[in-house]
Motif scaffolding. Structure first.
Motif, PDB file in Angstrom:
ATOM      1  N   ILE A 178       0.792  -1.230   0.000  1.00 45.03           N
ATOM      2  CA  ILE A 178       0.000   0.000   0.000  1.00 45.03           C
ATOM      3  C   ILE A 178       0.825   1.281   0.000  1.00 45.03           C
ATOM      4  N   LEU A 179       0.192   2.311  -0.537  1.00 50.29           N
ATOM      5  CA  LEU A 179       0.626   3.684  -0.399  1.00 50.29           C
ATOM      6  C   LEU A 179      -0.584   4.395   0.188  1.00 50.29           C
ATOM      7  N   ASN A 180      -0.459   4.848   1.433  1.00 52.86           N
ATOM      8  CA  ASN A 180      -1.601   5.437   2.124  1.00 52.86           C
ATOM      9  C   ASN A 180      -1.517   6.960   2.042  1.00 52.86           C
ATOM     10  N   GLN A 181      -2.369   7.546   1.203  1.00 55.81           N
ATOM     11  CA  GLN A 181      -2.408   8.995   1.079  1.00 55.81           C
ATOM     12  C   GLN A 181      -3.597   9.588   1.831  1.00 55.81           C
ATOM     13  N   GLY A 182      -3.825   9.052   3.030  1.00 56.94           N
ATOM     14  CA  GLY A 182      -4.834   9.627   3.910  1.00 56.94           C
ATOM     15  C   GLY A 182      -4.252  10.824   4.656  1.00 56.94           C
ATOM     16  N   ILE A 183      -5.037  11.898   4.769  1.00 59.12           N
ATOM     17  CA  ILE A 183      -4.589  13.115   5.451  1.00 59.12           C
ATOM     18  C   ILE A 183      -5.722  13.653   6.317  1.00 59.12           C
ATOM     19  N   GLY A 184      -5.401  13.995   7.554  1.00 57.76           N
ATOM     20  CA  GLY A 184      -6.401  14.565   8.452  1.00 57.76           C
ATOM     21  C   GLY A 184      -7.038  15.814   7.867  1.00 57.76           C
ATOM     22  N   GLY A 185      -8.379  15.871   7.891  1.00 56.01           N
ATOM     23  CA  GLY A 185      -9.098  17.035   7.404  1.00 56.01           C
ATOM     24  C   GLY A 185      -9.317  17.073   5.901  1.00 56.01           C
ATOM     25  N   TYR A 186      -8.932  15.974   5.204  1.00 53.73           N
ATOM     26  CA  TYR A 186      -8.980  16.044   3.750  1.00 53.73           C
ATOM     27  C   TYR A 186     -10.385  15.855   3.193  1.00 53.73           C
ATOM     28  N   ILE A 187     -10.557  16.288   1.953  1.00 51.45           N
ATOM     29  CA  ILE A 187     -11.846  16.262   1.270  1.00 51.45           C
ATOM     30  C   ILE A 187     -11.647  15.719  -0.149  1.00 51.45           C
ATOM     31  N   TYR A 188     -12.736  15.581  -0.869  1.00 52.81           N
ATOM     32  CA  TYR A 188     -12.645  15.288  -2.298  1.00 52.81           C
ATOM     33  C   TYR A 188     -12.041  16.523  -2.970  1.00 52.81           C
ATOM     34  N   ASP A 189     -10.748  16.461  -3.272  1.00 57.18           N
ATOM     35  CA  ASP A 189     -10.007  17.594  -3.816  1.00 57.18           C
ATOM     36  C   ASP A 189      -9.163  17.106  -4.990  1.00 57.18           C
ATOM     37  N   LYS A 190      -9.589  17.391  -6.183  1.00 61.15           N
ATOM     38  CA  LYS A 190      -8.916  16.877  -7.376  1.00 61.15           C
ATOM     39  C   LYS A 190      -7.505  17.428  -7.543  1.00 61.15           C
ATOM     40  N   ASN A 191      -7.200  18.556  -6.896  1.00 57.22           N
ATOM     41  CA  ASN A 191      -5.918  19.221  -7.117  1.00 57.22           C
ATOM     42  C   ASN A 191      -4.717  18.422  -6.627  1.00 57.22           C
ATOM     43  N   SER A 192      -4.932  17.524  -5.683  1.00 58.75           N
ATOM     44  CA  SER A 192      -3.809  16.720  -5.191  1.00 58.75           C
ATOM     45  C   SER A 192      -3.591  15.461  -6.023  1.00 58.75           C
ATOM     46  N   LEU A 193      -4.510  15.184  -6.928  1.00 57.58           N
ATOM     47  CA  LEU A 193      -4.382  14.010  -7.792  1.00 57.58           C
ATOM     48  C   LEU A 193      -3.442  14.341  -8.941  1.00 57.58           C
ATOM     49  N   MET A 194      -2.268  13.740  -8.902  1.00 59.01           N
ATOM     50  CA  MET A 194      -1.259  13.980  -9.931  1.00 59.01           C
ATOM     51  C   MET A 194      -0.619  12.658 -10.323  1.00 59.01           C
ATOM     52  N   LYS A 195      -0.219  12.555 -11.572  1.00 59.84           N
ATOM     53  CA  LYS A 195       0.515  11.387 -12.022  1.00 59.84           C
ATOM     54  C   LYS A 195       1.834  11.319 -11.261  1.00 59.84           C
ATOM     55  N   MET A 196       2.118  10.164 -10.647  1.00 57.25           N
ATOM     56  CA  MET A 196       3.335   9.990  -9.864  1.00 57.25           C
ATOM     57  C   MET A 196       4.324   9.170 -10.687  1.00 57.25           C
ATOM     58  N   ASP A 197       5.410   9.800 -11.084  1.00 59.40           N
ATOM     59  CA  ASP A 197       6.382   9.158 -11.968  1.00 59.40           C
ATOM     60  C   ASP A 197       6.853   7.818 -11.393  1.00 59.40           C
ATOM     61  N   GLY A 198       6.785   6.785 -12.236  1.00 54.80           N
ATOM     62  CA  GLY A 198       7.283   5.481 -11.827  1.00 54.80           C
ATOM     63  C   GLY A 198       6.336   4.679 -10.965  1.00 54.80           C
ATOM     64  N   TYR A 199       5.142   5.228 -10.702  1.00 54.99           N
ATOM     65  CA  TYR A 199       4.199   4.517  -9.831  1.00 54.99           C
ATOM     66  C   TYR A 199       2.872   4.302 -10.550  1.00 54.99           C
ATOM     67  N   MET A 200       2.436   3.044 -10.609  1.00 52.03           N
ATOM     68  CA  MET A 200       1.125   2.719 -11.157  1.00 52.03           C
ATOM     69  C   MET A 200       0.500   1.641 -10.274  1.00 52.03           C
ATOM     70  N   PRO A 201      -0.532   1.991  -9.510  1.00 50.82           N
ATOM     71  CA  PRO A 201      -1.166   1.000  -8.641  1.00 50.82           C
ATOM     72  C   PRO A 201      -1.978  -0.016  -9.431  1.00 50.82           C
ATOM     73  N   ASP A 202      -2.190  -1.178  -8.822  1.00 52.67           N
ATOM     74  CA  ASP A 202      -3.078  -2.179  -9.414  1.00 52.67           C
ATOM     75  C   ASP A 202      -4.530  -1.847  -9.112  1.00 52.67           C
ATOM     76  N   LYS A 203      -4.751  -1.202  -7.957  1.00 54.67           N
ATOM     77  CA  LYS A 203      -6.092  -0.846  -7.508  1.00 54.67           C
ATOM     78  C   LYS A 203      -6.030   0.450  -6.714  1.00 54.67           C
ATOM     79  N   ILE A 204      -7.181   1.104  -6.573  1.00 51.74           N
ATOM     80  CA  ILE A 204      -7.276   2.343  -5.792  1.00 51.74           C
ATOM     81  C   ILE A 204      -8.472   2.251  -4.857  1.00 51.74           C
ATOM     82  N   ILE A 205      -8.280   2.671  -3.608  1.00 52.64           N
ATOM     83  CA  ILE A 205      -9.377   2.730  -2.632  1.00 52.64           C
ATOM     84  C   ILE A 205      -9.558   4.183  -2.215  1.00 52.64           C
ATOM     85  N   VAL A 206     -10.790   4.681  -2.311  1.00 54.29           N
ATOM     86  CA  VAL A 206     -11.104   6.066  -1.955  1.00 54.29           C
ATOM     87  C   VAL A 206     -12.069   6.064  -0.773  1.00 54.29           C
ATOM     88  N   ALA A 207     -11.667   6.726   0.323  1.00 57.69           N
ATOM     89  CA  ALA A 207     -12.524   6.813   1.512  1.00 57.69           C
ATOM     90  C   ALA A 207     -12.563   8.267   1.972  1.00 57.69           C
TER      91      ALA A 207
END
Length: 316
Positions: A178-207
């Motif tokens: 896993i790569l856990n990108q959970g952050i206290g106080g976070y919301i549905y915010d598209k601005n933090s969604l960026m292509k991460m060089d060299g990283y491609m997950p098999d699956k994504i979980i959004v909570a």
């Protein structure tokens, strides 16, 4: 034997990339530098937590009888913990509130070959170096590569125990990488969604969602899923977990329930998205929560197990 930082990386899980500090410590990041820069300019609470040691672990098999490592805590969000698990059983806990910001942790291990997990604090930023152990180690073998996106509950605030977050509980069953990108106080915010060089997950979980359920507009939710699928494609499996029950504002529950339905409708428009009803993950009683919002150890154990079972049931 004393591990170099390069050797330490081989047993260090939960990181996107690493950096070595001037004083020789290894720092692990779950976000890219561009994402960290975004948080720096967006909101101090998010920035503080985006480099925390959230869901980061050292995992290996060994016959060693003792181990140690030097640590430095550079930021503390809540009184979290370092924890040692041997064959799935917690044997040692060091609470952040009870130790110095800089020091060495030493732990003894039982005899024989065993699987070891060291959990680093979920809501603090910790650097480590000089990992020392008196026998060879074999790095853990992980399964699917999963990107976890969420707020404080996903980051791990609530149980105040790093091994007891719902992500930790679920992942002991699921064995994701896993790569856990959970952050206290976070919301549905598209601005933090960026292509991460060299990283491609098999699956994504959004909570996400509990920090914005009282907003009338659903535009941010719509743009989030659109951006997520623009980056990772419309074939990658995505799991949407709708918000959990919260008892801190009982009068607002109808609004929360309505929001959950709207999220379900938006996410459900994508053929690669499966949905888990968060209301069915943790019982609606204060005994399961720290503050009627964040699940405590009991609530997270329940959540993690229920989520793992649901993932298996729906074939995610």
């Amino acid at each position: 034997m004393v591990f170099t930082n390069e050797e330490l990386k081989k047993i260090y899980f939960g990181a996107y990339e690493f950096e070595e500090t001037e004083d020789g410590y290894l720092q692990a990041f779950q976000y890219s530098k561009k994402q960290v820069e975004y948080f720096k300019g967006a909101f101090e609470m998010w920035y503080d937590r985006c480099t925390a040691t959230t869901a980061k672990t050292l995992e290996f098999t060994t016959s060693a009888s003792k181990l140690s490592f030097d640590y430095k805590i550079i930021w503390k969000g809540s009184p979290d913990s370092f924890e040692l698990l041997v064959d799935g059983f917690v044997t040692e806990i060091k609470y952040v509130k009870d130790i110095m910001d800089v020091g060495t942790i030493e732990w003894e291990l039982p005899e024989g070959k065993k699987n070891v997990i060291i959990y680093l604090p979920a809501d603090a930023t910790v650097w480590i170096k000089n990992f020392t152990i008196d026998a060879d180690v074999i790095p853990a073998v992980k399964g699917e590569k999963v990107l976890w996106l969420g707020d404080s509950i996903t980051q791990g605030y609530g149980p105040l125990r790093s091994s007891c977050t719902y992500v930790s509980v679920a992942n002991r069953i699921l064995n994701y990488d896993i790569l856990n990108q959970g952050i206290g106080g976070y919301i549905y915010d598209k601005n933090s969604l960026m292509k991460m060089d060299g990283y491609m997950p098999d699956k994504i979980i959004v909570a996400l969602g509990t920090n914005q359920y009282d907003k009338k507009s659903m535009t941010k939710v719509e743009k989030y899923y659109q951006t997520l699928t623009d980056i990772y494609g419309k074939d990658i499996p995505i799991l949407c977990i709708t918000p959990l029950w919260r008892g801190d504002h009982i009068d607002k529950l109808p609004t929360l329930y309505s929001f959950c339905e709207k999220v379900r409708d938006i996410a459900g428009q994508y053929k690669n998205v499966k949905i888990v009803d968060g209301m069915k993950m943790v019982p609606h009683f204060p005994e399961y929560f720290l503050d009627n919002l964040h699940p405590n150890c009991f609530g997270c154990e329940t959540y993690g197990r229920n989520l793992a079972a649901e993932i298996e049931r729906i074939g995610f």
